[in-house]
Motif scaffolding. Structure first.
Motif, mmCIF file in Angstrom:
data_model
loop_
_atom_site.group_PDB
_atom_site.id
_atom_site.type_symbol
_atom_site.label_atom_id
_atom_site.label_comp_id
_atom_site.label_asym_id
_atom_site.label_seq_id
_atom_site.Cartn_x
_atom_site.Cartn_y
_atom_site.Cartn_z
ATOM 1 N N GLY A 165 0.835 -1.188 0.000
ATOM 2 C CA GLY A 165 0.000 0.000 0.000
ATOM 3 C C GLY A 165 0.870 1.239 0.000
ATOM 4 N N SER A 166 0.245 2.368 0.208
ATOM 5 C CA SER A 166 0.985 3.623 0.203
ATOM 6 C C SER A 166 1.939 3.718 1.393
ATOM 7 N N ASP A 167 1.427 3.404 2.582
ATOM 8 C CA ASP A 167 2.238 3.531 3.800
ATOM 9 C C ASP A 167 2.375 2.222 4.569
ATOM 10 N N THR A 168 1.698 1.183 4.127
ATOM 11 C CA THR A 168 1.783 -0.109 4.801
ATOM 12 C C THR A 168 1.910 -1.224 3.768
ATOM 13 N N SER A 169 2.357 -2.372 4.248
ATOM 14 C CA SER A 169 2.466 -3.553 3.396
ATOM 15 C C SER A 169 2.077 -4.774 4.209
ATOM 16 N N ILE A 170 1.730 -5.847 3.499
ATOM 17 C CA ILE A 170 1.377 -7.100 4.166
ATOM 18 C C ILE A 170 2.425 -8.146 3.836
ATOM 19 N N VAL A 171 2.929 -8.785 4.884
ATOM 20 C CA VAL A 171 3.943 -9.824 4.744
ATOM 21 C C VAL A 171 3.265 -11.190 4.820
ATOM 22 N N LEU A 172 3.559 -12.054 3.858
ATOM 23 C CA LEU A 172 3.109 -13.444 3.907
ATOM 24 C C LEU A 172 4.182 -14.234 4.638
ATOM 25 N N PRO A 173 3.934 -14.676 5.885
ATOM 26 C CA PRO A 173 4.975 -15.364 6.658
ATOM 27 C C PRO A 173 5.186 -16.791 6.176
ATOM 28 N N ILE A 174 6.353 -17.328 6.469
ATOM 29 C CA ILE A 174 6.689 -18.671 5.997
ATOM 30 C C ILE A 174 5.848 -19.743 6.670
ATOM 31 N N TYR A 175 5.204 -19.422 7.810
ATOM 32 C CA TYR A 175 4.377 -20.446 8.460
ATOM 33 C C TYR A 175 2.987 -20.563 7.827
ATOM 34 N N ASP A 176 2.657 -19.658 6.881
ATOM 35 C CA ASP A 176 1.370 -19.755 6.202
ATOM 36 C C ASP A 176 1.416 -20.908 5.201
ATOM 37 N N TYR A 177 0.289 -21.627 5.063
ATOM 38 C CA TYR A 177 0.260 -22.805 4.188
ATOM 39 C C TYR A 177 0.377 -22.430 2.711
ATOM 40 N N GLN A 178 0.188 -21.121 2.354
ATOM 41 C CA GLN A 178 0.342 -20.682 0.969
ATOM 42 C C GLN A 178 1.759 -20.252 0.639
ATOM 43 N N CYS A 179 2.620 -20.253 1.654
ATOM 44 C CA CYS A 179 4.003 -19.823 1.423
ATOM 45 C C CYS A 179 4.901 -21.044 1.271
ATOM 46 N N SER A 180 5.581 -21.135 0.160
ATOM 47 C CA SER A 180 6.531 -22.221 -0.093
ATOM 48 C C SER A 180 7.903 -21.629 -0.357
ATOM 49 N N VAL A 181 8.916 -22.225 0.257
ATOM 50 C CA VAL A 181 10.277 -21.707 0.149
ATOM 51 C C VAL A 181 11.200 -22.813 -0.346
#
Length: 288
Positions: free
Chosen positions: A168-184
């Motif tokens: 966003g303009s002044d904020t952002s959302i982080v997808l953490p690695i513990y979320d089931y949609q995050c693959s590393v």
């Protein structure tokens, strides 16, 4: 005969009464009885005055003591309030000092990173999205870009937090690695065997590393460190960033690969500050 005996007894009683009356008159005529009455009256009055004086003094002392006790209670209550205020001020001072020390450490770590990074603070958790988003207080205005990797410095260790999911303009959302949609894309530090680490959707849960060949079983042990491999699509995560350590190894006979549980190196329940990195680079380039 009986009348004479009764008359004799009556005479004796009358005689005794006359003697008693005579003795009483003699006592009155001497004046000593009157004097004794006066002395007794004076003594009674004096005793009464003493009693009244003692009672008055006791009541006065009691009232003074009650007043002093009330004043002491008020002073004690005031002292307790002042002590509570002082403790609050001391606690706030300690918190400020701890916060300053933490920020100094983070600032030092930020300056030690050779590639571009943007320090940010986690200000909220986005429960309305489809994933476990963490909201940070930086956005486009600070140069944040989508899919940038996010790391944290905690207890002297660098660890992977996740990636930027939206900006966003002044904020952002982080997808953490513990979320089931995050693959590393991951690898074992010692052996180099690669796999994919995916979250289970729980902040305090483990990651699941899959697609690790069974031939690696003899070279992997509980406690082995897991790093990013840098083989993600579009190179989301720089290579060699610590992810966690092996906590459990599962080898099914009917599968050709291992299933490994990984304990994240970052304690997500207490992380407060993160660093957003440029899309390219490696751990060696991040920390010199």
């Amino acid at each position: 005969m009986k009348k004479k005996r009764f008359q004799l007894q009556l005479d004796i009683i009358v005689f005794i009464l006359l003697l008693f009356v005579s003795a009483t008159f003699l006592a009155f005529s001497g004046g000593s009885f009157i004097v004794n009455i006066k002395e007794m009256g004076f003594s009674v009055i004096s005793q009464t005055e003493r009693v009244l004086h003692s009672a008055t003094s006791f009541l006065g002392d009691s009232v003074s003591a009650i007043r002093e006790l009330s004043e002491l209670r008020e002073k004690y209550a005031l002292a307790q309030e002042q002590l509570a205020d002082y403790e609050i001020i001391q606690r706030k001072n300690r918190d400020v000092l701890l916060e300053n020390d933490k920020l100094k450490q983070l600032l030092g770590f930020s300056e030690s990173i050779s590639i571009k990074n943007i320090p940010a603070e986690i200000i909220a958790f986005d429960s309305s999205s489809l994933y476990n988003g963490m909201v940070i207080n930086c956005g486009v205005k600070k140069g944040i870009k989508k899919n940038s990797s996010v790391v944290a410095y905690q207890n002297g260790n660098l660890g992977l937090v996740g990636k930027i999911a939206s900006v966003g303009s002044d904020t952002s959302i982080v997808l953490p690695i513990y979320d089931y949609q995050c693959s590393v894309a991951s690898k074992m530090e010692a052996s180099g065997y690669r796999g994919i680490s995916t979250g289970n959707g729980q902040q305090d849960g483990v990651l699941t590393m899959q697609y690790v060949k069974k031939t690696a079983l003899s070279e992997i042990a509980v406690g082995s460190k897991v790093l990013t491999s840098g083989f993600d699509d579009n190179s989301f995560f720089p290579k060699n960033i610590p992810i966690g350590t092996v906590s459990k190894i599962i080898a099914h006979e009917y599968e050709t690969s291992l299933q490994i549980e990984v304990e994240p190196i970052i304690d997500f329940s207490s992380v407060e500050y993160v660093f957003v990195l440029a899309p390219t680079g490696s751990y060696e380039e991040i920390v010199q």
